[in-house]
Design a protein around this motif. Structure first.
Motif, short mmCIF file in Angstrom:
data_model
loop_
_atom_site.label_atom_id
_atom_site.label_comp_id
_atom_site.label_asym_id
_atom_site.label_seq_id
_atom_site.Cartn_x
_atom_site.Cartn_y
_atom_site.Cartn_z
N LEU A 26 0.83 -1.21 0.00
CA LEU A 26 0.00 0.00 0.00
C LEU A 26 0.86 1.26 0.00
N ASP A 27 1.96 1.26 0.77
CA ASP A 27 2.88 2.41 0.78
C ASP A 27 3.45 2.65 -0.61
N PHE A 28 3.84 1.59 -1.28
CA PHE A 28 4.36 1.69 -2.65
C PHE A 28 3.30 2.29 -3.58
N LEU A 29 2.08 1.79 -3.49
CA LEU A 29 0.99 2.28 -4.35
C LEU A 29 0.66 3.74 -4.04
N LEU A 30 0.70 4.12 -2.77
CA LEU A 30 0.47 5.52 -2.37
C LEU A 30 1.57 6.42 -2.91
N GLU A 31 2.81 6.02 -2.71
CA GLU A 31 3.96 6.83 -3.14
C GLU A 31 3.95 7.08 -4.65
N ASN A 32 3.40 6.16 -5.39
CA ASN A 32 3.40 6.28 -6.85
C ASN A 32 2.06 6.74 -7.41
N GLY A 33 1.19 7.23 -6.53
CA GLY A 33 -0.06 7.84 -6.95
C GLY A 33 -1.10 6.89 -7.51
N LEU A 34 -1.00 5.62 -7.18
CA LEU A 34 -1.93 4.64 -7.73
C LEU A 34 -3.16 4.43 -6.84
N VAL A 35 -3.02 4.77 -5.57
CA VAL A 35 -4.15 4.71 -4.64
C VAL A 35 -4.14 5.97 -3.77
N HIS A 36 -5.26 6.22 -3.13
CA HIS A 36 -5.40 7.30 -2.16
C HIS A 36 -5.74 6.69 -0.83
N LYS A 37 -5.28 7.33 0.25
CA LYS A 37 -5.71 6.92 1.58
C LYS A 37 -6.78 7.88 2.04
#
Length: 153
Positions: free
Chosen positions: A72-83
């Motif tokens: 999830l951190d990887f996906l957040l850092e690369n703009g693929l998901v939002h928290k």
């Protein structure tokens, strides 16, 4: 709230965009990261990390919470998901290459979250931050209420 007629297309598009972004940045889009992103996109509602973990366990043996959080951190850092902080949950980003600021309309009845973008709103937020000598690192605005479908019930 969503006018999605073929949800499998939403998932396929999100995965294809993630592959392109990772390839362009020379990042590894591992099977775990792919599976986590796919689970985030399984519906248009936000999903909690432990729900992802539970669903991954049925696919892959011996998955632990840190593995999910790293993905999830990887996906957040690369703009693929939002928290979505108010829900402590995650939602897929429907256009990761086009912006970094957005807002969400979150239905308190059905739990669906709709990602919306408005450059004017982002400009106002950044303008206010600048006036206050505040350096914005990330913006996610969450608006709760009832979607049209739930409101008309």
């Amino acid at each position: 709230m969503h006018n999605c007629t073929a949800h499998s297309d939403c998932i396929a598009t999100a995965l294809a965009e993630a592959e392109e972004i990772c390839a362009a940045k020379d990042l590894r889009f591992t099977d775990i990261r792919r599976n986590v992103l796919e689970l985030v996109w399984t519906n248009h509602g936000p999903i909690k990390a432990y729900d992802i973990l539970e669903r991954l366990d049925s696919r892959i043996a011996a998955i632990k919470p840190p593995t999910v959080y790293r993905a999830l951190d990887f996906l957040l850092e690369n703009g693929l998901v939002h928290k979505l902080n108010s829900l402590n949950a995650f939602a897929g980003c429907s256009h990761p290459l086009k912006h970094s600021e957005c807002y969400f309309l979150i239905c308190t009845q059905c739990g669906e979250a709709k990602e919306c973008c408005n450059a004017d709103l982002s400009d106002v937020i950044l303008g206010i931050a600048e006036e206050n000598k505040f350096r914005v690192q990330h913006t996610t605005l969450e608006i709760s209420g009832e979607c049209g479908e739930c409101h008309s019930l």
